[in-house]
Design a protein around this motif. Structure first.
Motif, PDB file in Angstrom:
ATOM      1  N   ASN A   1      -1.521   7.021  13.744  1.00 35.09           N
ATOM      2  CA  ASN A   1      -2.761   7.674  13.343  1.00 35.09           C
ATOM      3  C   ASN A   1      -3.267   8.566  14.483  1.00 35.09           C
ATOM      4  O   ASN A   1      -3.213   8.185  15.648  1.00 35.09           O
ATOM      5  CB  ASN A   1      -3.807   6.600  12.998  1.00 35.09           C
ATOM      6  CG  ASN A   1      -5.069   7.171  12.427  1.00 35.09           C
ATOM      7  OD1 ASN A   1      -5.772   7.926  13.086  1.00 35.09           O
ATOM      8  ND2 ASN A   1      -5.353   6.802  11.192  1.00 35.09           N
ATOM      9  N   ASP A   2      -3.761   9.752  14.132  1.00 38.34           N
ATOM     10  CA  ASP A   2      -4.218  10.722  15.137  1.00 38.34           C
ATOM     11  C   ASP A   2      -5.257  10.166  16.104  1.00 38.34           C
ATOM     12  O   ASP A   2      -5.363  10.634  17.234  1.00 38.34           O
ATOM     13  CB  ASP A   2      -4.784  11.968  14.456  1.00 38.34           C
ATOM     14  CG  ASP A   2      -3.703  12.914  13.970  1.00 38.34           C
ATOM     15  OD1 ASP A   2      -2.513  12.656  14.239  1.00 38.34           O
ATOM     16  OD2 ASP A   2      -4.050  13.910  13.307  1.00 38.34           O
TER      17      ASP A   2
ATOM     18  N   VAL B   1      -3.650   9.211  19.501  1.00 36.99           N
ATOM     19  CA  VAL B   1      -2.890  10.176  20.305  1.00 36.99           C
ATOM     20  C   VAL B   1      -3.436  10.243  21.727  1.00 36.99           C
ATOM     21  O   VAL B   1      -2.685  10.170  22.701  1.00 36.99           O
ATOM     22  CB  VAL B   1      -2.885  11.577  19.641  1.00 36.99           C
ATOM     23  CG1 VAL B   1      -2.315  12.627  20.587  1.00 36.99           C
ATOM     24  CG2 VAL B   1      -2.108  11.546  18.341  1.00 36.99           C
TER      25      VAL B   1
ATOM     26  N   GLY C   1      -0.592  15.066  17.461  1.00 36.87           N
ATOM     27  CA  GLY C   1      -1.474  15.041  16.304  1.00 36.87           C
ATOM     28  C   GLY C   1      -0.822  15.686  15.099  1.00 36.87           C
ATOM     29  O   GLY C   1       0.091  16.496  15.213  1.00 36.87           O
TER      30      GLY C   1
ATOM     31  N   THR D   1       2.467  11.497  11.150  1.00 30.88           N
ATOM     32  CA  THR D   1       2.438  10.044  11.070  1.00 30.88           C
ATOM     33  C   THR D   1       3.887   9.595  11.074  1.00 30.88           C
ATOM     34  O   THR D   1       4.803  10.399  10.886  1.00 30.88           O
ATOM     35  CB  THR D   1       1.757   9.530   9.782  1.00 30.88           C
ATOM     36  OG1 THR D   1       2.556   9.896   8.653  1.00 30.88           O
ATOM     37  CG2 THR D   1       0.335  10.059   9.652  1.00 30.88           C
TER      38      THR D   1
END
Length: 169
Positions: free
Chosen positions: A83-84, A87, A112, A115
């Motif tokens: 999930n971003d 990051v 980013g 997934t």
């Protein structure tokens, strides 16, 4: 007779459990590794695994970096871990992150917009089994190491190589 059968069953189960752990011949410095996902079943007194949640890692990155030598993320958590919102956590960690058994290397986690599910496997596959990632934002660089598994019997060698690299960092 029933008691003897019960004892034999218990001894058999204990033997099965004892044999199911992978013996790793790592003999370096003791390592403490936080694990997000499934804890590996290894047999080595110098390696200590401790469970950790993704949210805990995201909130306490500095403390985690102080208390552990590395963070290992395993396949059961890959989709959530990619999930971003994580990051920046991976890119600011002061300790190496081991993406254990990731066919897609570190890329879905450290970039980013990807997934683990949506990242194209074919373009990311380099034949490695596990990727170790360490970002150094201050120096504007990142380091990535790849570890290869030749067959199931080589799992102990794979772990040993990973632990030796963690020790040097």
């Amino acid at each position: 007779m029933v008691e003897l059968n019960r004892i034999l069953l218990i001894l058999g189960l204990l033997l099965l459990v004892a044999c199911s752990n992978t013996e790793v011949k790592y003999d370096g410095n003791p390592l403490k590794i936080a694990v997000i996902g499934d804890i590996p079943e290894l047999n080595n007194k110098k390696i200590h695994f401790e469970p950790l949640s993704l949210d805990e890692f995201g909130v306490n990155t500095v403390q985690i970096s102080t208390n552990f030598d590395a963070v290992m993320i395993t396949p059961v958590i890959f989709e959530e871990a990619s999930n971003d919102r994580f990051v920046e956590v991976y890119n600011s960690s002061k300790i190496p992150i081991i993406f254990f058994d990731s066919e897609k290397r570190n890329l879905p986690f450290t970039n980013g917009g990807l997934t683990y599910e949506t990242a194209r496997w074919e373009s990311l596959n380099n034949g490695s089994h596990t990727t170790m990632y360490l970002s150094d934002i201050g120096a504007n660089r990142e380091a990535v190491w790849y570890f290869y598994l030749k067959d199931e019997k080589g799992l102990d060698t794979l772990y040993k190589e990973i632990f030796q690299m963690v020790e040097t960092l």
